[in-house]
Design an enzyme around this catalytic site. Structure first.
Site, PDB file in Angstrom:
ATOM      1  N   ILE A 103       0.837  -1.193   0.000  1.00 21.02           N
ATOM      2  CA  ILE A 103       0.000   0.000   0.000  1.00 21.02           C
ATOM      3  C   ILE A 103       0.879   1.253   0.000  1.00 21.02           C
ATOM      4  O   ILE A 103       2.002   1.225   0.476  1.00 21.02           O
ATOM      5  CB  ILE A 103      -0.969  -0.026   1.224  1.00 21.02           C
ATOM      6  CG1 ILE A 103      -1.947   1.153   1.195  1.00 21.02           C
ATOM      7  CG2 ILE A 103      -0.224  -0.141   2.533  1.00 21.02           C
ATOM      8  CD1 ILE A 103      -3.075   1.065   2.233  1.00 21.02           C
ATOM      9  N   CYS A 104       0.332   2.328  -0.540  1.00 23.24           N
ATOM     10  CA  CYS A 104       0.912   3.670  -0.483  1.00 23.24           C
ATOM     11  C   CYS A 104       2.190   3.753  -1.320  1.00 23.24           C
ATOM     12  O   CYS A 104       2.161   3.550  -2.526  1.00 23.24           O
ATOM     13  CB  CYS A 104       1.124   4.065   0.975  1.00 23.24           C
ATOM     14  SG  CYS A 104       1.478   5.810   1.247  1.00 23.24           S
ATOM     15  N   ALA A 105       3.319   4.038  -0.706  1.00 26.08           N
ATOM     16  CA  ALA A 105       4.585   4.156  -1.430  1.00 26.08           C
ATOM     17  C   ALA A 105       5.177   2.795  -1.779  1.00 26.08           C
ATOM     18  O   ALA A 105       5.962   2.685  -2.732  1.00 26.08           O
ATOM     19  CB  ALA A 105       5.589   4.962  -0.600  1.00 26.08           C
TER      20      ALA A 105
END
Length: 191
Positions: A103-105
């Site tokens: 998730i995310c970066a």
């Protein structure tokens, strides 16, 4: 048989993404193991919250999990990217038919950087869009042929967790967990 999930933790990882995932998977009856990638179990997250992992990376090196999960946070994702044992665990999980979730970066900084899923559709933090060959704008996306789940950021942590539950245990279990949460509009309730 109880499904097993591994959530890697690193200094600088995003605490909302880590804790939300740990909590929702636990609610679903999935056995969650948290593992620090450093030599100590104590992890200081991106906003200063300290989490005590159950294990360290060396403790879980030879254990198989149905899903291995990477929270985001730029510094945390960079730490995952630069840890050969994490990358090896992701490859082993994928090769044994397990799921990799990020998730995310982490989808861009870890999965794309190491070209782990060259043909998979993925999403991630919106500013990382250019790192992807096959960008998906979904809040959480499961590329079934490649067995990779990705999501966008802290506010999509619930979507991410429910998608993992849906893939591992089915739509009914995801709906059961979603019903406990009083979801805002826009999050798939699996009803």
């Amino acid at each position: 048989m109880t499904k097993q999930a591994l959530v890697f933790l690193s200094n600088g990882c995003e605490e909302t993404e880590a804790v939300t995932t740990i909590d929702l998977l636990t609610r679903a009856g999935i056995k969650v193991t948290t593992a620090s990638i450093s030599s100590t179990r104590e992890v200081e997250c991106s906003r200063g919250v300290t989490i005590l992992a159950k294990k360290t990376l060396s403790d879980i090196q030879y254990i198989d999990f149905e899903v291995v999960i990477l929270p985001g946070g730029v510094k945390g994702a960079e730490n995952f990217r630069d840890c050969p044992l994490v990358i090896e665990k992701l490859k082993q999980t994928h090769q044994s038919g397990g799921i990799v979730a990020a998730i995310c970066a982490s989808p861009a900084v870890v999965l794309q950087h190491h070209n782990l899923f060259p043909h998979a559709g993925m999403t991630g933090y919106p500013t990382t869009k250019d790192a992807f060959k096959n960008w998906k704008a979904d809040r959480a996306y499961f590329d079934e042929p490649n067995k990779v789940i990705t999501s966008q950021g802290p506010a999509t942590s619930i979507d991410f967790s429910l998608k993992i539950i849906d893939v591992l245990l089915g739509r009914t279990k995801a709906a059961e967990v979603a019903q406990q949460l009083v979801l805002p509009l826009g999050i798939e309730s699996y009803q």
